[in-house]
Design an enzyme around this catalytic site. Structure first.
Site, mmCIF file in Angstrom:
data_model
loop_
_atom_site.group_PDB
_atom_site.id
_atom_site.type_symbol
_atom_site.label_atom_id
_atom_site.label_comp_id
_atom_site.label_asym_id
_atom_site.label_seq_id
_atom_site.Cartn_x
_atom_site.Cartn_y
_atom_site.Cartn_z
ATOM 1 N N LYS A 199 144.720 -39.902 -19.531
ATOM 2 C CA LYS A 199 143.910 -38.956 -20.113
ATOM 3 C C LYS A 199 144.247 -38.436 -17.647
ATOM 4 C CE LYS A 199 140.232 -39.148 -22.274
ATOM 5 N NZ LYS A 199 140.530 -40.035 -22.314
ATOM 6 N N ARG A 224 131.897 -47.677 -25.027
ATOM 7 C CA ARG A 224 132.350 -46.246 -25.517
ATOM 8 C C ARG A 224 133.842 -46.150 -25.789
ATOM 9 N NH1 ARG A 224 134.935 -45.998 -19.281
ATOM 10 N NH2 ARG A 224 135.832 -45.026 -19.836
ATOM 11 N N ARG A 226 134.401 -33.702 -26.516
ATOM 12 C CA ARG A 226 134.150 -34.993 -27.304
ATOM 13 C C ARG A 226 133.589 -35.325 -27.863
ATOM 14 N NH1 ARG A 226 134.974 -38.031 -21.870
ATOM 15 N NH2 ARG A 226 135.564 -40.252 -22.046
HETATM 16 P P1 AMP Z 1 135.148 -40.607 -18.242
HETATM 17 O O1 AMP Z 1 135.825 -40.317 -16.523
HETATM 18 O O2 AMP Z 1 136.192 -39.096 -18.889
HETATM 19 O O3 AMP Z 1 135.895 -41.828 -18.986
HETATM 20 O O4 AMP Z 1 133.820 -40.512 -18.428
HETATM 21 C C1 AMP Z 1 133.075 -41.250 -18.225
HETATM 22 C C2 AMP Z 1 131.325 -41.128 -18.658
HETATM 23 O O5 AMP Z 1 130.666 -39.826 -18.312
HETATM 24 C C3 AMP Z 1 131.582 -41.313 -20.349
HETATM 25 O O6 AMP Z 1 131.640 -42.413 -21.039
HETATM 26 C C4 AMP Z 1 130.013 -39.954 -21.316
HETATM 27 O O7 AMP Z 1 128.928 -41.081 -20.775
HETATM 28 C C5 AMP Z 1 130.389 -39.429 -20.215
HETATM 29 N N1 AMP Z 1 131.554 -38.476 -20.041
HETATM 30 C C6 AMP Z 1 132.237 -37.511 -20.054
HETATM 31 N N2 AMP Z 1 132.653 -36.477 -20.709
HETATM 32 C C7 AMP Z 1 131.491 -36.290 -21.549
HETATM 33 C C8 AMP Z 1 132.081 -35.219 -22.566
HETATM 34 N N3 AMP Z 1 132.533 -34.608 -22.663
HETATM 35 N N4 AMP Z 1 130.332 -35.170 -23.128
HETATM 36 C C9 AMP Z 1 129.764 -36.287 -23.336
HETATM 37 N N5 AMP Z 1 130.020 -36.956 -22.334
HETATM 38 C C10 AMP Z 1 130.929 -36.763 -20.959
#
Ligand code: AMP
Length: 222
Positions: free
Chosen positions: A19, A174, A95
C-alpha cells in the site's frame, strides 16, 4: 464520480501488501495527497506527543491503536489538507468497520476502494526484509528493491531503518489482527459497490497500471 476532489481512494489490504509503495507512485502520477495512518502515528511516537505515547504500546505489540484516537487524527488531517484539490489516498485507514462508519458519518465520500491481494508467505518475506527511510518514507527491500549503496535512501540519503514491528513474531500478530478486525471491510465495501481487487503479487509498476485502469473505469461508469 461526484463533485469535489477528483480522486478519493482507499488503498486496502493486509500489512506488507504494498500500500505504501502504491500510495507513493499514485501520489507522483496523479498529484494527489496520501494520508498514511501508520506514518502519522510513527511521527507522533517519535515526537513523544500525548497521542504518540498512547499509541506506542499498541503499535509495538502489532495490535490496533484504539478507533477514537485514529479517527480524530484522520479527520483532522483530511480537513487540514482541504487545499489538496486532486483528492486523497487513505493508506492504512479504515482498519475496522467502526472507522469506516466514522468516515461515512463525517460525510467524507470515497469513490473507490482498491483491495490489493498477496499470499501470506509473500507478506512475511516482504515485511521481514523491508527497510524504510525515516525521512521521506520511501520503502526498500533487502532482496527485491535494495538501495544503491545497501544502507541509505536513494531519494534523500537518510540512513534506512527496519521498523520494530517488522520482526517475524510481530508480523504474524499483525496478520491475525488483520484477519479478525480489518478483513470484514472487504465485504463492507463490496456491498457498497466500491471494491476493486488488484493482484498485488505483480511488479509495483504493473500493480500501479492495474490501479490506474480501475480508476479510469470508475470515472467512466459514474
Ligand atoms: P502501518 O504502517 O499501516 O502498517 O501501521 C503500523 C501500525 O500503526 C499498525 O500495526 C497499528 O498499530 C497502527 N495503525 C495504523 N493505522 C491504523 C488504523 N487505521 N487503526 C488502528 N491502528 C492503526
Amino acid at each position: 464520480m461526484t463533485d469535489g476532489p477528483r480522486y478519493r481512494l482507499i488503498l486496502f489490504g493486509p500489512p506488507g501488501v504494498g500500500k505504501g509503495t502504491q500510495a507513493r507512485l499514485l501520489q507522483q502520477r496523479l498529484g494527489i495527497c496520501s494520508i498514511a495512518t501508520g506514518d502519522l502515528l510513527r511521527d507522533e511516537v517519535a515526537r513523544k506527543t500525548d497521542l504518540g505515547l498512547q499509541a506506542a504500546r499498541f503499535m509495538e505489540a502489532g495490535s490496533l491503536v484504539p478507533d477514537e484516537v485514529v479517527i480524530g487524527m484522520v479527520k483532522g488531517r483530511i480537513r487540514a489538507q482541504g487545499g489538496c484539490g486532486a483528492g486523497f489516498i487513505l493508506d492504512g485507514f479504515p482498519r475496522t468497520v467502526a472507522q469506516a462508519e466514522a468516515l461515512r458519518a463525517a460525510d467524507i465520500g470515497i469513490d473507490l476502494v482498491v483491495y490489493l491481494r498477496v499470499s501470506e508467505e509473500a507478506i512475511i518475506r516482504r515485511l521481514t526484509g523491508r527497510k524504510i527511510c525515516p525521512s521521506c518514507g520511501r520503502v526498500f527491500h533487502v532482496e527485491y528493491a535494495p538501495p544503491a549503496d545497501g544502507a541509505h535512501c536513494d531519494s534523500c540519503s537518510a540512513a534506512l531503518i527496519t521498523r520494530e514491528d517488522d520482526q517475524e513474531a510481530t508480523v504474524r500478530a499483525r496478520l491475525r489482527v488483520y484477519e479478525e478486525k480489518t478483513a470484514p471491510l472487504v465485504r463492507y465495501y463490496r456491498e457498497q459497490g466500491l471494491l476493486a481487487t488488484v493482484d498485488g503479487m505483480q511488479e509495483p509498476e504493473h500493480v500501479l497500471q492495474d490501479i490506474l485502469t480501475v480508476l479510469r473505469q470508475t470515472r467512466t461508469e459514474s
